[in-house]
Design an enzyme around this catalytic site. Structure first.
Site, PDB file in Angstrom:
ATOM      1  N   ARG A 186       0.826  -1.226   0.000  1.00 61.96           N
ATOM      2  CA  ARG A 186       0.000   0.000   0.000  1.00 61.96           C
ATOM      3  C   ARG A 186       0.853   1.266   0.000  1.00 61.96           C
ATOM      4  O   ARG A 186       0.453   2.285   0.575  1.00 61.96           O
ATOM      5  CB  ARG A 186      -0.943   0.041   1.208  1.00 61.96           C
ATOM      6  CG  ARG A 186      -2.085  -0.942   1.157  1.00 61.96           C
ATOM      7  CD  ARG A 186      -3.237  -0.394   0.331  1.00 61.96           C
ATOM      8  NE  ARG A 186      -4.248  -1.417   0.134  1.00 61.96           N
ATOM      9  CZ  ARG A 186      -5.358  -1.521   0.857  1.00 61.96           C
ATOM     10  NH1 ARG A 186      -5.610  -0.667   1.800  1.00 61.96           N
ATOM     11  NH2 ARG A 186      -6.213  -2.479   0.609  1.00 61.96           N
ATOM     12  N   ARG A 238      -3.269   6.689   1.181  1.00 62.44           N
ATOM     13  CA  ARG A 238      -3.794   7.913   1.808  1.00 62.44           C
ATOM     14  C   ARG A 238      -2.862   8.563   2.828  1.00 62.44           C
ATOM     15  O   ARG A 238      -3.069   9.708   3.203  1.00 62.44           O
ATOM     16  CB  ARG A 238      -5.147   7.622   2.465  1.00 62.44           C
ATOM     17  CG  ARG A 238      -6.263   7.478   1.460  1.00 62.44           C
ATOM     18  CD  ARG A 238      -7.464   6.781   2.065  1.00 62.44           C
ATOM     19  NE  ARG A 238      -7.126   5.387   2.352  1.00 62.44           N
ATOM     20  CZ  ARG A 238      -7.943   4.507   2.881  1.00 62.44           C
ATOM     21  NH1 ARG A 238      -9.156   4.877   3.237  1.00 62.44           N
ATOM     22  NH2 ARG A 238      -7.559   3.269   3.080  1.00 62.44           N
ATOM     23  N   ARG A 252      -5.986  11.682  -5.893  1.00 65.65           N
ATOM     24  CA  ARG A 252      -7.257  10.996  -5.749  1.00 65.65           C
ATOM     25  C   ARG A 252      -8.422  11.976  -5.820  1.00 65.65           C
ATOM     26  O   ARG A 252      -9.449  11.697  -6.447  1.00 65.65           O
ATOM     27  CB  ARG A 252      -7.293  10.249  -4.422  1.00 65.65           C
ATOM     28  CG  ARG A 252      -8.358   9.194  -4.443  1.00 65.65           C
ATOM     29  CD  ARG A 252      -8.592   8.621  -3.094  1.00 65.65           C
ATOM     30  NE  ARG A 252      -9.999   8.783  -2.809  1.00 65.65           N
ATOM     31  CZ  ARG A 252     -10.595   8.325  -1.735  1.00 65.65           C
ATOM     32  NH1 ARG A 252      -9.908   7.700  -0.833  1.00 65.65           N
ATOM     33  NH2 ARG A 252     -11.864   8.517  -1.572  1.00 65.65           N
ATOM     34  N   ASP A 287      -6.727  -2.588  -7.640  1.00 64.63           N
ATOM     35  CA  ASP A 287      -7.286  -3.233  -6.453  1.00 64.63           C
ATOM     36  C   ASP A 287      -7.645  -4.682  -6.780  1.00 64.63           C
ATOM     37  O   ASP A 287      -7.989  -4.987  -7.930  1.00 64.63           O
ATOM     38  CB  ASP A 287      -8.531  -2.491  -5.955  1.00 64.63           C
ATOM     39  CG  ASP A 287      -8.855  -2.878  -4.522  1.00 64.63           C
ATOM     40  OD1 ASP A 287      -8.250  -2.323  -3.596  1.00 64.63           O
ATOM     41  OD2 ASP A 287      -9.677  -3.797  -4.330  1.00 64.63           O
ATOM     42  N   TYR A 336     -15.013 -11.762  -0.663  1.00 64.73           N
ATOM     43  CA  TYR A 336     -15.683 -10.475  -0.939  1.00 64.73           C
ATOM     44  C   TYR A 336     -16.860 -10.669  -1.890  1.00 64.73           C
ATOM     45  O   TYR A 336     -17.906 -10.017  -1.742  1.00 64.73           O
ATOM     46  CB  TYR A 336     -14.687  -9.465  -1.530  1.00 64.73           C
ATOM     47  CG  TYR A 336     -13.689  -8.955  -0.508  1.00 64.73           C
ATOM     48  CD1 TYR A 336     -14.003  -7.873   0.319  1.00 64.73           C
ATOM     49  CD2 TYR A 336     -12.438  -9.555  -0.348  1.00 64.73           C
ATOM     50  CE1 TYR A 336     -13.098  -7.403   1.264  1.00 64.73           C
ATOM     51  CE2 TYR A 336     -11.534  -9.092   0.591  1.00 64.73           C
ATOM     52  CZ  TYR A 336     -11.868  -8.027   1.398  1.00 64.73           C
ATOM     53  OH  TYR A 336     -10.973  -7.573   2.334  1.00 64.73           O
TER      54      TYR A 336
END
Ligand code: CP3
Length: 342
Positions: A23, A27, A36, A73, A150
């Site tokens: 990652r 953020r 973003r 992703d 998921y």
């Protein structure tokens, strides 16, 4: 072969380990948040090749990591198979669910994934031109079990309960789903390699919730099938496997699956891994990502301890899981410095 990551993956012990971070484009970086915002939302960023390449490069410019990981992703594959996908800010991903054999049968065929995923290949093509010459380009996908959790639950779950219930209620239909994801993942990773990925990584973030025969059938078997298909099509491309929280099942995982490297989560003891896993080849890991929040002497000590434990064999330094949004960019710099001066 000059790129350090490729040398480590080929089994070479280097004087200081190469380093990148799960990652790493994320953020915690102000420049990521700015790009973003420009893209609009997370998925628009993933499907915008210019901006996705830009955020992939941000941590390389800032820290000089030895590898860049494609910005995308693991949930783009379910979307390419026909699931609806969206992200709820502050909560995480949401998907339309697959709950029975009919739902599995309704998914698109594996070779249809390229229709949706073409922009991702374009991101890789841009990166092959723009990356510094010593930086390795890593592509990735989720491992089938994690992706299935998921698709079945429609969201992240603490215990993967819905996926376990589907598996236990109808193992044949569940196996069909795993097979469908496996086929799609082979197509996707193969296309990533054609577009310039030099290494690929399989993220099995929820491997730790599979036990016994389930681990063999749904963590080992699909990953083995993906690696062997990729090895046939692209014999020189190394594969990193990340069976997160597999505990004792880490032992023999690289041998069983054909992975060139196993990525270790931060629960794995480095001394144990050096004695029992590094003997099979390269290992990657495994600093606890909370040090990127807390910093200080503990970060330095723990980083040195990991480098030192793996000093006698091939090692790629990384965190044991993704860096979190509350991390301090200064602590990342401290980790990189500590590794490079150890
Ligand atoms: O490592 C990288 O920098 C490459 C890009 C990457 C992302 N996700 C970007 C991302 C990779 C390799 C992933 C993998 C991924 N995605 C996994 C497996 C690894 C792991 O962390 O266990 C999983 C389970 C996902 C699914 C996913 N994507 C979740 C659960 C979330 C929401 C949680 C969160 O952190 O908000 C995402 C969103 C996501 N994927 C973000 C990023 C940078 C944050 C999105 C944002 O900008 O808001």
């Amino acid at each position: 072969m000059t790129k350090k990551i490729l040398r480590a993956l080929a089994g070479e012990r280097l004087p200081t380990p190469p380093i990148w971070m799960m990652r790493q484009a994320g953020r915690y970086l102000p420049e990521y948040r700015a790009t973003r915002a420009q893209a609009g939302d997370f998925l628009s960023l993933c499907y915008n090749p210019e901006l996705a390449a830009e955020v992939t490069l941000q941590p390389i410019s800032r820290y000089g990591f030895d590898a860049a990981i494609l910005f995308a992703d693991i949930l783009l594959v379910p979307q390419a198979l026909g699931a609806d996908l969206w992200f709820v800010t502050g909560e995480g991903p949401r998907l339309s669910t697959v709950t029975d054999a009919g739902g599995v049968a309704a998914l698109k065929p594996a070779d249809a994934v390229h229709d949706t995923l073409a922009p991702i290949y374009q991101t890789l093509r841009i990166l092959t031109r723009e990356l510094p010459k010593d930086t390795t380009l890593i592509g990735f996908a989720g491992a089938p079990w994690t992706v299935a959790t998921y698709m079945i639950a429609g969201r992240g779950t603490p215990d993967q309960g819905p996926a376990h219930r589907f598996k236990d209620a109808d193992r044949a239909a569940f196996s069909m789903l795993i097979d469908r994801i496996t086929d799609a993942t082979i197509e996707y990773l193969s296309a990533q390699i054609d577009a310039g990925a030099e290494v690929v990584k399989l993220f099995d973030s929820w491997a730790g919730s599979l036990k016994g025969k389930d681990f063999d059938d749904f963590a080992i078997a699909p990953v083995t099938r993906i690696i062997s298909a990729l090895n046939q099509r692209h014999p020189t491309i190394p594969v990193i496997a990340f069976p997160r929280e597999a505990r004792s099942r880490y032992e023999g995982f690289a041998r069983a699956t054909g992975a060139d490297c196993v990525a270790l989560d931060n629960s794995v003891d480095a001394q144990w891994a050096a004695a029992n896993l590094q003997t099979d080849g390269c290992v990657q890991g495994n600093l606890d990502p909370r040090h990127m929040v807390t910093g200080g002497q503990a970060l330095i000590d723990e980083t040195r301890a990991i480098v030192s434990a793996f000093r006698n064999g091939p090692h790629i330094f990384n965190l044991g899981h993704g860096i979190t949004p509350d991390a301090d960019p200064e602590n990342v710099a401290l980790m990189v410095d500590t590794v490079r001066n150890s």
